[in-house]
Design an enzyme around this catalytic site. Structure first.
Site, PDB file in Angstrom:
ATOM      1  N   GLY A   1       0.776  -1.238   0.000  1.00 38.27           N
ATOM      2  CA  GLY A   1       0.000   0.000   0.000  1.00 38.27           C
ATOM      3  C   GLY A   1       0.808   1.289   0.000  1.00 38.27           C
ATOM      4  O   GLY A   1       0.342   2.322   0.493  1.00 38.27           O
ATOM      5  N   THR A   2       2.015   1.260  -0.592  1.00 43.08           N
ATOM      6  CA  THR A   2       2.794   2.509  -0.604  1.00 43.08           C
ATOM      7  C   THR A   2       2.178   3.519  -1.574  1.00 43.08           C
ATOM      8  O   THR A   2       2.238   4.726  -1.326  1.00 43.08           O
ATOM      9  CB  THR A   2       4.278   2.260  -0.955  1.00 43.08           C
ATOM     10  OG1 THR A   2       4.356   1.610  -2.228  1.00 43.08           O
ATOM     11  CG2 THR A   2       4.961   1.422   0.101  1.00 43.08           C
ATOM     12  N   ASN A   3       1.575   3.035  -2.650  1.00 40.01           N
ATOM     13  CA  ASN A   3       0.884   3.977  -3.552  1.00 40.01           C
ATOM     14  C   ASN A   3      -0.338   4.563  -2.852  1.00 40.01           C
ATOM     15  O   ASN A   3      -0.604   5.755  -2.982  1.00 40.01           O
ATOM     16  CB  ASN A   3       0.480   3.288  -4.851  1.00 40.01           C
ATOM     17  CG  ASN A   3       1.624   3.257  -5.844  1.00 40.01           C
ATOM     18  OD1 ASN A   3       1.918   4.252  -6.505  1.00 40.01           O
ATOM     19  ND2 ASN A   3       2.307   2.130  -5.919  1.00 40.01           N
TER      20      ASN A   3
ATOM     21  N   ILE B   1      -7.996  -9.539 -11.251  1.00 36.81           N
ATOM     22  CA  ILE B   1      -8.581  -8.816 -12.376  1.00 36.81           C
ATOM     23  C   ILE B   1     -10.046  -8.501 -12.072  1.00 36.81           C
ATOM     24  O   ILE B   1     -10.652  -9.093 -11.185  1.00 36.81           O
ATOM     25  CB  ILE B   1      -8.453  -9.598 -13.698  1.00 36.81           C
ATOM     26  CG1 ILE B   1      -8.964 -11.015 -13.517  1.00 36.81           C
ATOM     27  CG2 ILE B   1      -7.032  -9.598 -14.210  1.00 36.81           C
ATOM     28  CD1 ILE B   1      -9.190 -11.717 -14.831  1.00 36.81           C
ATOM     29  N   LEU B   2     -10.590  -7.554 -12.798  1.00 43.19           N
ATOM     30  CA  LEU B   2     -12.002  -7.182 -12.628  1.00 43.19           C
ATOM     31  C   LEU B   2     -12.782  -7.817 -13.779  1.00 43.19           C
ATOM     32  O   LEU B   2     -12.241  -8.002 -14.873  1.00 43.19           O
ATOM     33  CB  LEU B   2     -12.140  -5.658 -12.671  1.00 43.19           C
ATOM     34  CG  LEU B   2     -11.449  -4.914 -11.527  1.00 43.19           C
ATOM     35  CD1 LEU B   2     -11.310  -3.433 -11.846  1.00 43.19           C
ATOM     36  CD2 LEU B   2     -12.188  -5.116 -10.208  1.00 43.19           C
TER      37      LEU B   2
ATOM     38  N   ASN C   1      -5.392   2.432 -13.196  1.00 40.47           N
ATOM     39  CA  ASN C   1      -4.434   1.439 -12.684  1.00 40.47           C
ATOM     40  C   ASN C   1      -3.030   1.982 -12.862  1.00 40.47           C
ATOM     41  O   ASN C   1      -2.778   2.819 -13.738  1.00 40.47           O
ATOM     42  CB  ASN C   1      -4.574   0.131 -13.467  1.00 40.47           C
ATOM     43  CG  ASN C   1      -3.651  -0.954 -12.937  1.00 40.47           C
ATOM     44  OD1 ASN C   1      -3.489  -1.105 -11.721  1.00 40.47           O
ATOM     45  ND2 ASN C   1      -3.033  -1.712 -13.828  1.00 40.47           N
TER      46      ASN C   1
ATOM     47  N   HIS D   1       0.811   0.408 -13.505  1.00 36.83           N
ATOM     48  CA  HIS D   1       1.489  -0.848 -13.862  1.00 36.83           C
ATOM     49  C   HIS D   1       2.993  -0.570 -13.964  1.00 36.83           C
ATOM     50  O   HIS D   1       3.407   0.383 -14.622  1.00 36.83           O
ATOM     51  CB  HIS D   1       0.955  -1.358 -15.207  1.00 36.83           C
ATOM     52  CG  HIS D   1       1.636  -2.614 -15.633  1.00 36.83           C
ATOM     53  ND1 HIS D   1       1.325  -3.845 -15.087  1.00 36.83           N
ATOM     54  CD2 HIS D   1       2.644  -2.830 -16.512  1.00 36.83           C
ATOM     55  CE1 HIS D   1       2.113  -4.763 -15.627  1.00 36.83           C
ATOM     56  NE2 HIS D   1       2.914  -4.174 -16.497  1.00 36.83           N
TER      57      HIS D   1
HETATM   58  C1  GRF Z   1       3.350  -1.041  -7.598  1.00 36.58           C
HETATM   59  O1  GRF Z   1       4.673  -1.133  -8.004  1.00 36.58           O
HETATM   60  C2  GRF Z   1       2.413  -0.976  -8.772  1.00 36.58           C
HETATM   61  O2  GRF Z   1       3.031  -0.563  -9.954  1.00 36.58           O
HETATM   62  C3  GRF Z   1       1.983  -2.402  -8.948  1.00 36.58           C
HETATM   63  O3  GRF Z   1       1.988  -2.973  -7.687  1.00 36.58           O
HETATM   64  C4  GRF Z   1       2.884  -2.272  -6.825  1.00 36.58           C
HETATM   65  C5  GRF Z   1       2.111  -1.935  -5.593  1.00 36.58           C
HETATM   66  O4  GRF Z   1       2.897  -1.508  -4.527  1.00 36.58           O
HETATM   67  N1  GRF Z   1       0.705  -2.429  -9.623  1.00 36.58           N
HETATM   68  P1  GRF Z   1       2.202  -0.893  -3.237  1.00 36.58           P
HETATM   69  O5  GRF Z   1       1.246  -1.945  -2.676  1.00 36.58           O
HETATM   70  O6  GRF Z   1       1.478   0.354  -3.633  1.00 36.58           O
HETATM   71  O7  GRF Z   1       3.328  -0.630  -2.277  1.00 36.58           O
END
Ligand code: GRF
Length: 221
Positions: free
Chosen positions: A20-22, A100-101, A115, A117
């Site tokens: 969950g860093t994003n 996937i959805l 999304n 990627h």
């Molecule tokens: C990210 O690198 C994103 O590109 C991919 O999964 C990873 C998720 O990392 N889809 P986090 O859970 O947000 O740390």
């Protein structure tokens, strides 16, 4: 009440499966008043996802729909998607969501799902992108934010973060560098969407009224 809960025009649900860093980068931008969205729920298919703790710490409602608790994949997708539909978000953000959805869901939420990627799409769709790019001998790597359609990692591209591959790179260093870029491009694209300057029209990403024919690129500095 935390800033991430305060009402605003665009409601978002964030789907996660892992660290969950994003998600954290998005929450941080909201808390700095730089991202005008309201996260109404963080959903995870994985009970161990640390991103759930991050959401809880920020006072965001969470829900776990455990993939392994379902005998049938279709039942899982239905439960996950029903949950989203019930909340009726303006935007669904996939942030490290590893499932996937369904085609139906993608159709129903067309133009409302984003999304990120970890590759310079259309190169390296699917998993294990950092190792695959190293094996390929490519000069650049990065990450892409795109609208989601029912074809895996194939929806209209919006913005990419690009970094030059170094001779000393391994999958770990590349992951770290690419993710630092993700924390910049994902909140930015979500902001464009929330401000109404980014849309999906007739299957194309449109930014400020112009079709994006080639994804925009943010270079590593
Ligand atoms: C990210 O690198 C994103 O590109 C991919 O999964 C990873 C998720 O990392 N889809 P986090 O859970 O947000 O740390």
């Amino acid at each position: 009440m935390k800033k991430s809960e305060i009402g605003s025009a665009v409601s978002a649900i964030i789907l996660i499966s892992g660290y969950g860093t994003n998600l954290q980068a998005i929450i941080d931008e909201i808390n700095k008043n730089l991202l005008p969205i309201r996260i109404i729920s963080v959903l995870s298919d994985n009970p161990q996802a640390y991103g759930i703790e991050r959401a809880k710490k920020s006072g965001i409602p969470t829900k776990i729909i455990d993939y392994h608790g379902f005998r049938d994949k279709t039942d899982f997708h239905q439960a996950m998607e029903e949950n989203i539909k019930k909340l009726g978000p303006d935007l669904v953000v996939l942030a490290g969501y590893m499932r996937i959805l369904s085609e139906d869901f993608c159709h129903q939420f067309r133009g409302k799902i984003l999304n990120i990627h970890p590759s310079l799409l259309p190169k390296f769709r699917g998993l294990n992108t950092h190792q695959r790019v190293l094996d390929s001998g490519d000069e650049f790597h990065g990450s892409t934010v795109h609208f989601v359609t029912s074809e895996l990692d194939s929806g209209p591209l919006v913005l990419q973060y690009r970094t030059r591959i170094r001779p000393t790179d391994d999958p770990k260093t590349l992951t770290q560098r690419v993710q630092l870029g993700e924390y910049q491009i994902y909140p930015l694209v979500i902001r464009w969407f929330a401000e109404g300057i980014l849309k999906m029209v007739e299957g194309k990403a449109v930014f400020m009224g112009k079709k994006i024919t080639k994804p925009k690129i943010l270079e590593e500095t």
